[in-house]
Design a protein around this motif. Sequence first.
Motif, PDB file in Angstrom:
ATOM      1  N   MET A 292       0.818  -1.212   0.000  1.00 42.13           N
ATOM      2  CA  MET A 292       0.000   0.000   0.000  1.00 42.13           C
ATOM      3  C   MET A 292       0.851   1.261   0.000  1.00 42.13           C
ATOM      4  SD  MET A 292      -3.400  -0.817   2.293  1.00 42.13           S
ATOM      5  CE  MET A 292      -2.542  -1.491   3.719  1.00 42.13           C
ATOM      6  N   THR A 296      -0.351  -0.109  -4.083  1.00 44.54           N
ATOM      7  CA  THR A 296      -0.949  -1.380  -4.507  1.00 44.54           C
ATOM      8  C   THR A 296      -1.841  -1.930  -3.404  1.00 44.54           C
ATOM      9  OG1 THR A 296       0.898  -1.910  -5.975  1.00 44.54           O
ATOM     10  CG2 THR A 296      -0.440  -3.753  -5.215  1.00 44.54           C
ATOM     11  N   PRO A 297      -3.089  -2.259  -3.719  1.00 43.59           N
ATOM     12  CA  PRO A 297      -4.024  -2.728  -2.689  1.00 43.59           C
ATOM     13  C   PRO A 297      -3.758  -4.173  -2.272  1.00 43.59           C
ATOM     14  CG  PRO A 297      -5.093  -2.713  -4.834  1.00 43.59           C
ATOM     15  CD  PRO A 297      -3.734  -2.115  -5.041  1.00 43.59           C
ATOM     16  N   TYR A 310      -5.049  -3.367  10.011  1.00 39.80           N
ATOM     17  CA  TYR A 310      -5.545  -2.926   8.698  1.00 39.80           C
ATOM     18  C   TYR A 310      -7.043  -2.637   8.630  1.00 39.80           C
ATOM     19  CZ  TYR A 310      -0.986  -4.582   7.102  1.00 39.80           C
ATOM     20  OH  TYR A 310       0.367  -4.760   6.932  1.00 39.80           O
ATOM     21  N   VAL A 315      -8.203  -2.342   2.718  1.00 43.66           N
ATOM     22  CA  VAL A 315      -7.868  -3.720   2.381  1.00 43.66           C
ATOM     23  C   VAL A 315      -9.162  -4.520   2.283  1.00 43.66           C
ATOM     24  CG1 VAL A 315      -5.643  -3.573   3.572  1.00 43.66           C
ATOM     25  CG2 VAL A 315      -7.630  -4.525   4.764  1.00 43.66           C
ATOM     26  N   SER A 335      -8.912  -3.357  -8.566  1.00 42.76           N
ATOM     27  CA  SER A 335      -7.880  -2.542  -7.922  1.00 42.76           C
ATOM     28  C   SER A 335      -8.030  -1.069  -8.261  1.00 42.76           C
ATOM     29  CB  SER A 335      -6.490  -3.033  -8.312  1.00 42.76           C
ATOM     30  OG  SER A 335      -6.321  -2.999  -9.713  1.00 42.76           O
ATOM     31  N   ILE A 340      -5.916   4.644  -2.015  1.00 44.48           N
ATOM     32  CA  ILE A 340      -4.999   4.539  -0.886  1.00 44.48           C
ATOM     33  C   ILE A 340      -4.431   5.915  -0.554  1.00 44.48           C
ATOM     34  CG2 ILE A 340      -2.836   3.523  -0.066  1.00 44.48           C
ATOM     35  CD1 ILE A 340      -3.402   1.167  -1.989  1.00 44.48           C
ATOM     36  N   LYS A 342      -1.724   7.569   0.930  1.00 41.31           N
ATOM     37  CA  LYS A 342      -0.367   7.268   1.384  1.00 41.31           C
ATOM     38  C   LYS A 342       0.052   8.166   2.545  1.00 41.31           C
ATOM     39  CE  LYS A 342       1.191   5.781  -3.197  1.00 41.31           C
ATOM     40  NZ  LYS A 342       2.202   5.996  -4.263  1.00 41.31           N
TER      41      LYS A 342
END
Length: 368
Positions: A292, A296-297, A310, A315, A335, A340, A342
């Motif tokens: 993540m 990327t999930p 999480y 997720v 996806s 996400i 960050k």
Amino acid sequence: MKIAIDCRMIGSGGIGSYVSELIPYFLENNECLLIGTHEQCMEFVRLANVEFCFCDVKPFSRQEMFSFPKEVLDKIHQYEIYFTPYCNIPGGIKIPVFSTIHDVVFLDVPGLTGFFGRLGRKFFYQRAINMSEEIFTVSEFSKGRILENLRCKKPISITYNSAPSYLKKDEDYSEDDENGSEKSSGQKKDSVLFVGNIKKHKGLKTLLDAFEIAVNKGFDKKLVIVGNAENFRTGDEETIRRLKNLSESMNGKIMFTGKISNRELKEWYKNASFIVQPSFYEGFGMPPLEAMTVGTPAIVSDIDVFKEIYSDLPVTFFKVGDEKDLAEKMMAFDSSSVKIDKEKLGERYSYEKSAKTMTEVFKRYLEN
């Protein structure tokens, strides 16, 4: 404050990464003695407030316990605090000791080691507790398991893990890329990634069974396993057989990366459609957080520690050990719909925050 830090596990996987990431934050407001080999200390030579004590005594060795070099001990005793990133503590240290127990998986999961292996690990865990003023661990789940499995009346502080700094940098990571390997180009967004060793509690067999179900229903992505297909040093023979048979029968649908550099791992994380972490047990569980961090999930099992780490992050959970549920989640996964944050991720899990918690513990102890 003057802190002596055991660096002798740098270069040995997750624990080495853990202490390497903490050290720069310890050095911001403290004087630190780094204990390790020349190679282990090399990355910190240009930082301020640092002194080195070179030592190549192996962790968990008889020499460490019973005849640690006097000149190293003399240097350590010029400092106020001794911190070790794991449960190995040299004999003869007379200043306050603080240690980290990341998990007690070998006590909780049958079959990972034999009777004497389990006994030895329990001895070192208990010894660390007895010799430390306070214990650090990486999740509330791990704290609970320590209290359940060991005699511990010492305080336990939670200092969560974080993604390594090279994953947070925008530029390509090239350090430790000894062979000048190319990036994993050509695999963008057509792969499902698994990162972890081949041990029963990692749940790889569940993922393999789910992947076969999904492929038979038209799932068109590859499964990429980060690791070496020829070097399965593990007791999980059932998963090894399943993996070899499935990889041979699926005509290239399962790929092994072999040993890879940090740069290459970062590229695999970035280029995967999603990562699957099907673990039955973890103390924290780093790969979903690492994935993540680069956008990327993740699909993860619904074990207690993953719900702790999480649950309020983007997720997808599946029922632990349920290959049919995992297959359905993989086939339905989009996806592109997962957002996400960050910045939020970095604020919640950061080694800066963990180092601050630790130094506050050290100061509180010294003031008392």
